[in-house]
Scaffold this motif. Structure first.
Motif, PDB file in Angstrom:
ATOM      1  N   PHE A  50     -22.752 -11.921   0.579  1.00  0.00           N
ATOM      2  CA  PHE A  50     -21.842 -10.957  -0.038  1.00  0.00           C
ATOM      3  C   PHE A  50     -21.953  -9.603   0.636  1.00  0.00           C
ATOM      4  CE2 PHE A  50     -19.344  -9.234  -3.555  1.00  0.00           C
ATOM      5  CZ  PHE A  50     -18.436 -10.275  -3.675  1.00  0.00           C
ATOM      6  N   ARG A  56     -17.266  -9.773   0.664  1.00  0.00           N
ATOM      7  CA  ARG A  56     -16.429  -8.924  -0.205  1.00  0.00           C
ATOM      8  C   ARG A  56     -14.963  -9.006   0.230  1.00  0.00           C
ATOM      9  NH1 ARG A  56     -20.678  -5.439   0.788  1.00  0.00           N
ATOM     10  NH2 ARG A  56     -19.392  -4.197   2.185  1.00  0.00           N
ATOM     11  N   SER A  67     -13.236 -12.152  -0.897  1.00  0.00           N
ATOM     12  CA  SER A  67     -12.952 -12.242  -2.333  1.00  0.00           C
ATOM     13  C   SER A  67     -11.501 -11.882  -2.621  1.00  0.00           C
ATOM     14  CB  SER A  67     -13.862 -11.280  -3.112  1.00  0.00           C
ATOM     15  OG  SER A  67     -15.204 -11.609  -2.887  1.00  0.00           O
ATOM     16  N   GLU A 105     -26.955  -7.238  -4.505  1.00  0.00           N
ATOM     17  CA  GLU A 105     -25.508  -7.480  -4.417  1.00  0.00           C
ATOM     18  C   GLU A 105     -24.948  -8.156  -5.669  1.00  0.00           C
ATOM     19  OE1 GLU A 105     -25.525  -8.238   0.446  1.00  0.00           O
ATOM     20  OE2 GLU A 105     -25.778  -9.921  -0.927  1.00  0.00           O
ATOM     21  N   MET A 164     -16.501  -8.698  -8.899  1.00  0.00           N
ATOM     22  CA  MET A 164     -15.363  -9.297  -8.183  1.00  0.00           C
ATOM     23  C   MET A 164     -15.123 -10.728  -8.638  1.00  0.00           C
ATOM     24  SD  MET A 164     -15.639  -7.592  -4.417  1.00  0.00           S
ATOM     25  CE  MET A 164     -13.926  -7.802  -3.949  1.00  0.00           C
TER      26      MET A 164
END
Ligand SMILES: NC(=O)c1ccc[n+]([C@@H]2O[C@H](COP(=O)([O-])OP(=O)(O)OC[C@H]3O[C@@H](n4cnc5c(N)ncnc54)[C@H](O)[C@@H]3O)[C@@H](O)[C@H]2O)c1
Length: 383
Positions: free
Chosen positions: A11, A16, A19, A47, A54
């Motif tokens: 991540f 990210r 996502s 994280e 998210m």
């Protein structure tokens, strides 16, 4: 629409960014045959909150995250050296696999990954060469396949970024075994782009690799006398290239160059190519990624035509609320293509398979060997 639970591994920057693609794919492409649904994210402890925000359930145990029976699709956004074990574990557990580039840090590992993937043809094996999803590159590929300008004579591919100066600290990206350096990071994209657009791969090459910065500060975990841990900054020699320059022959006898660097001030993400044919030329640069520039030597006007490819019926047009796309769109298009591939639908433009990425890794290894031994290397030497 069938839902597909997705587990993402890693991540950082890419985890990210991806996502967002999972959130948007079925909104942008209502015809997507499958809806990917974020399930778990393998993360480092710091994280976890970000992943939760998210929409992912954080999991600190990589093996547990991959083997969880609820997930069907593993998306690998880990540092390069961690791809190998994660891919083999995911395939063994019967999951579809989408892996970040480069596939592996060695050809030997990449070969094993291809064998494992091809032994499970019912599972997706896809590698994220992002720039295949720019409509301009899909159009370039179609133009070249139509043979409009005759034989390819010369190709010049490059990928230049700016952030690798002496002030940049060490990380896995500056470690040969963990990341592989600029040729793995950026060169891999440029090598795949050459193949994606022209269908050609280098057969023989000569390379130089150079480190402008010989030592960098790395964050290193140390154990104190009492057994407790501390993070310290340590100056270490760097064993990777900051820049690679390559000349090569292609399968059809054409010649070309490849340049990649992380020391090009003014080049944020300047990837591109110039391709010269018997009766025309094509060029593209990420800085104007919507456009393909085309030159027809038989046209008496003798000028470059700038073709806007992100609308007007070119690839992935469903997105075109306005005639510009960006990096996030390319990620969404990639996600869409993977869903199409799992549903056994024809691609809009081919995904990169593990075998394609293995070929990229072979070229990277040939570049390293050539630079190290200061000689021409034939690709047949690298298996
Ligand atoms: N296709 C593209 O356009 C593109 C762009 C950037 C990165 N990438 C690829 O994505 C992958 C991840 O890159 P990134 O920029 O997200 O990296 P990053 O360093 O930002 O993130 C890596 C993540 O991996 C996880 N991780 C687990 N163990 C780790 C360890 N020991 N050390 C470091 N991280 C660990 C963490 O969640 C970490 O955040 C790489 O393979 C890279 O080449 C691809």
């Amino acid at each position: 629409m069938r839902e597909l639970p997705v587990t993402i591994l890693g991540f950082g920057m890419m985890g990210r960014a991806r996502s967002v693609a999972y959130e948007s794919v079925t909104r942008i492409f209502p015809d997507a045959p499958i809806k990917p649904v974020p399930y778990q994210a393998f993360v480092l402890p710091h994280e976890a909150d970000g992943a939760k925000a998210m929409g992912w359930e954080p999991n600190l145990d990589l093996k547990d995250a991959v083997c969880n029976p609820k997930t069907e699709y593993i998306d690998i956004c880990l540092p390069n050296a961690m791809h190998y074990a994660a891919v083999l574990l995911a395939l063994e557990a019967g999951k579809h696999v989408f892996c970040e580039k480069p596939l592996a840090v060695s050809v030997a590992e990449a070969r094993e990954m291809v064998a494992a993937a091809e032994a499970r043809p019912e599972l997706l094996n896809s590698v994220h060469f992002t720039y295949r999803r720019a409509p301009a590159n899909v159009y370039a590929r179609q133009l070249i396949a139509s043979n409009r300008f005759g034989k390819l004579l010369e190709s010049h591919n490059y990928y230049h970024q700016h952030w690798g100066g002496p002030g940049t600290g060490g990380s896995w990206r500056f470690d040969l075994k963990a990341g592989g350096g600029t040729v793995s990071d950026l060169g891999s994209h440029a090598i795949d782009m050459l193949y994606f657009t022209t269908g050609q791969r280098p057969t023989k090459l000569c390379a130089l690799q150079h480190a402008h910065v010989k030592e960098r500060y790395f964050n290193v975990e140390k154990t104190r006398e009492d057994g407790s841990k501390e993070n310290v900054r340590e100056l270490r020699p760097v064993d990777v290239d900051d820049a690679s320059k390559v000349v090569y022959y292609l399968e059809n006898g054409a010649i070309g160059t490849l340049s990649c660097t992380r020391n090009a001030h003014g080049s944020e993400n300047s990837q591109g190519y110039e391709l010269y044919f018997e009766s025309g030329a094509i060029r593209w640069n990420y800085d104007a990624l919507d456009y393909l520039e085309v030159y027809d030597a038989n046209d008496p006007q003798r000028g470059w035509t700038r073709v806007l490819c992100s609308t007007n019926g070119y690839a992935y047009e469903e997105t075109a609320a306005a005639p510009t796309i960006g990096y996030r769109d390319e990620l969404t298009f990639g996600c869409y293509e993977n869903m199409r591939a799992i549903a056994k639908l024809e691609p809009i433009a081919p995904i990169a398979t593990f075998r394609d990425a293995y070929e990229v890794d072979r070229t990277i290894e040939a570049i390293r060997l050539s630079a190290k031994e200061e000689r021409w290397v034939k690709l047949e030497e690298i298996q």
